[in-house]
Scaffold this active site. Structure first.
Site, PDB file in Angstrom:
ATOM      1  N   LYS A 189       0.854  -1.181   0.000  1.00 58.64           N
ATOM      2  CA  LYS A 189       0.000   0.000   0.000  1.00 58.64           C
ATOM      3  C   LYS A 189       0.890   1.231   0.000  1.00 58.64           C
ATOM      4  CE  LYS A 189      -1.660   2.858   2.834  1.00 58.64           C
ATOM      5  NZ  LYS A 189      -1.674   4.088   1.975  1.00 58.64           N
ATOM      6  N   GLY A 242       6.698   5.045   8.482  1.00 60.73           N
ATOM      7  CA  GLY A 242       5.796   6.180   8.630  1.00 60.73           C
ATOM      8  C   GLY A 242       5.954   6.817   9.997  1.00 60.73           C
ATOM      9  N   GLU A 245       2.753   7.433  15.352  1.00 60.75           N
ATOM     10  CA  GLU A 245       1.351   7.140  15.650  1.00 60.75           C
ATOM     11  C   GLU A 245       0.771   6.166  14.632  1.00 60.75           C
ATOM     12  OE1 GLU A 245      -1.950   6.854  17.826  1.00 60.75           O
ATOM     13  OE2 GLU A 245      -0.067   7.822  18.403  1.00 60.75           O
ATOM     14  N   GLY A 247       2.446   3.923  13.045  1.00 62.36           N
ATOM     15  CA  GLY A 247       3.028   2.630  13.380  1.00 62.36           C
ATOM     16  C   GLY A 247       2.371   1.992  14.580  1.00 62.36           C
ATOM     17  N   GLU A 264       9.604   1.155  10.870  1.00 62.73           N
ATOM     18  CA  GLU A 264      10.572   2.265  10.883  1.00 62.73           C
ATOM     19  C   GLU A 264       9.763   3.547  10.980  1.00 62.73           C
ATOM     20  OE1 GLU A 264      11.982   5.329   9.391  1.00 62.73           O
ATOM     21  OE2 GLU A 264      13.183   4.385   7.809  1.00 62.73           O
ATOM     22  N   CYS A 298      12.964  10.610   7.881  1.00 58.92           N
ATOM     23  CA  CYS A 298      12.946  10.244   9.300  1.00 58.92           C
ATOM     24  C   CYS A 298      14.305  10.458   9.961  1.00 58.92           C
ATOM     25  CB  CYS A 298      12.509   8.793   9.467  1.00 58.92           C
ATOM     26  SG  CYS A 298      10.807   8.496   8.955  1.00 58.92           S
ATOM     27  N   GLU A 399       8.948  16.015  16.070  1.00 54.58           N
ATOM     28  CA  GLU A 399       9.329  15.852  14.667  1.00 54.58           C
ATOM     29  C   GLU A 399       8.496  16.788  13.801  1.00 54.58           C
ATOM     30  OE1 GLU A 399      10.329  12.198  11.647  1.00 54.58           O
ATOM     31  OE2 GLU A 399       8.501  12.016  12.853  1.00 54.58           O
TER      32      GLU A 399
END
Length: 513
Positions: A189, A242, A245, A247, A264, A298, A399
């Site tokens: 996806k 991603g 949250e 994850g 990750e 990231c 972040e």
């Protein structure tokens, strides 16, 4: 500096996204579905539409992947034949890189120079994992008694691969490569913002001979499509890159079916700069680490922790370097930084500029929409630097995921390590020093899964990638990633010929296990 964005590319009309799903080796039109516009962030123009896949669509894709996994064609394929096929996929991707460079730049807005430099290395991910497949050996295990005991590693099955917008093909392929080389199958996806190159790659790989059902793609958002995929009982492994949250939600859904996971997630990379490192090089690395990909990585160099003796000089030079970066059309050869992915993401950057000002930090560069792009439909924002940032400030802790970095002074090595570790994240870190002993000492103490000494953003197919704390679990790249696509089965063979009857009460030295 800025360059004026060009009008919507003439190439746009040539790259309409498939209006369907890619299941069982072909594009599938499932009938009427809600459509999502795909927007080029450099121009704001719609460059295609893809469907919002439903839970039923996801179920069809997972069933296709499961059937392929159990098929004689795929499951019965010898390791050497599979390795040759995976190497062929690398060759096919390499032959189409020019097309993929253009399409990815159009879809996610990274300058063509960045896209080309990144994607040129991706085919080697497949070659590396094909090599691991050929070199893999199962273990014979010494055990007590007359037994031959060995371990078999068997592919786990269907892998759900949820990818982000920032590096669409790189992140998809760092999991596709071990998926195919191990004998697993997958449903990918891609981000709802950047599905075009993933869909094109699925077409190319199918044409190259990848069996139907091994590589399926479903398009849609996380709330509907991502959730349906993560919680599907047919997946045996979830791979997601991603936000933390996202994850947490996807990981909890997959855990309901005890699917193994590689996640990750977010990061807030500390960069510790010691006074013995060349100042100009430190600034060059700072700008590269913070602003490549418009800071949407990231491992963005988000927190520069600089020794006080060089702090003011570093801030001055970094501010000047940042102001010199050419922002503009990602297709223009002079562009050094493109737009962020969406208006929502640009607004997030500008919100953190406001927060930084309110917290009392000193804005030394950027912090606004470039004046030349004030009326542009593209999503441009200036690279931004705040100085005099207290570690307790939100702009130090949270972040941003944009071209945004902060600078904080330190006095001692102990201070630097403490400030670097003052974060809920632990994905990556960087150290700038010429003192080799100190470099190793600090690298050992910083809480991060990846540490660069006198470098940044460097990846290699052989080097494991992943984080500590809220930055996720598991590893991508390297043998560590490849091994995680297998279940382990232990087989014990009684090679003795002794009579056995547990219920013979006169038997000597009975052993239950």
């Amino acid at each position: 500096m800025v360059t004026q964005a060009r009008p919507a590319q003439a190439a746009t009309s040539r790259h309409q996204a498939p209006q369907g799903l890619f299941i069982d080796g072909k594009s599938v039109d499932p009938g009427p579905r809600e459509l999502m516009d795909i927007v080029s962030p450099g121009t704001g123009a719609t460059i295609g539409q893809v469907i919002q896949a439903t839970a039923d669509d996801v179920d069809s894709a997972v069933r296709s992947a499961d059937a392929a996994f159990r098929s004689t064609e795929w499951r019965g394929m010898s390791v050497r034949t599979r390795a040759r096929l995976v190497n062929k996929l690398a060759d096919v991707m390499e032959a189409h890189l020019d097309e993929l460079f253009e399409l990815e730049t159009l879809n996610n807005g990274r300058p063509r120079r960045e896209t080309r430099a990144q994607l040129a290395r991706v085919p080697d991910l497949f070659r590396y994992n094909a090599g691991l497949a050929l070199a893999r050996r199962d273990d014979v295990i010494p055990v007590e008694g007359d037994y031959l005991t060995y371990a078999r590693r068997l592919p786990v099955g269907v892998v759900a691969n949820v990818t982000p917008f920032n590096h669409p093909l790189l992140i998809a392929c760092r999991n596709l490569a071990p998926t195919f080389a191990s004998g697993c199958t997958t449903v990918v996806k891609p981000s709802e913002f950047t599905p075009l190159t993933t869909l094109r790659l699925a077409e190319l790989f199918s044409q190259a001979g990848l069996p139907p059902g091994v590589f399926n793609v479903v398009t849609g958002n996380g709330v509907v499509t991502g959730r349906a995929l993560s919680e599907h009982p047919g997946i045996r492994k979830l791979v997601l890159t991603g936000g933390t949250e996202a994850g947490r939600l996807a990981g909890a859904a997959a855990a309901g079916n005890f699917a193994r996971q590689t996640l990750e997630l977010g990061g807030k990379t500390p960069v510790v700069v010691f006074e013995d490192f060349d100042l100009d090089q430190a600034v060059n690395y700072a700008a590269f680490g913070a602003f490549v990909g418009a800071g949407q990585t990231c491992v963005c160099a988000a927190r520069h922790i600089v020794q006080r003796s060089i702090y003011e000089a570093f801030v001055e030079k970094l501010a000047a370097k940042t102001r010199s970066i050419v922002v503009g059309d990602p297709f223009a050869p002079e562009t050094q930084m493109g737009p962020v992915i969406s208006e929502r993401q640009r607004q997030r950057v500008l919100d953190f500029v406001r927060i930084g000002r309110e917290e009392g930090a000193r804005l030394v560069a950027g912090g606004r929409v470039p004046p030349a792009f004030a009326d542009s439909p593209g999503f441009f924002v200036e690279p931004t630097v705040f100085a005099d940032v207290d570690p307790r400030m939100r702009i130090f802790q949270e972040e941003v995921f944009g071209p945004f970095t902060v600078v904080t002074p330190f006095d001692t090595e102990e201070d630097a390590v403490r400030i670097a570790n003052d974060s809920p994240y632990g994905l990556a870190a960087a150290i700038r020093t010429r003192d080799i002993a100190r470099a190793h000492r600090v690298a050992d103490r910083i809480e991060a899964g990846i540490v660069w000494i006198n470098d940044h953003h460097r990846v290699d197919a052989a080097s494991p990638w992943g984080g500590f704390k809220l930055s996720g679990i598991g590893r991508e790249f390297g043998k560590e990633a490849f091994d995680a696509y297998f279940d382990v089965k232990a087989v014990m063979v009684n090679v003795g010929d002794q009579p056995f009857d547990w219920f013979d009460m006169d038997a000597t030295a009975p052993r239950l296990n």
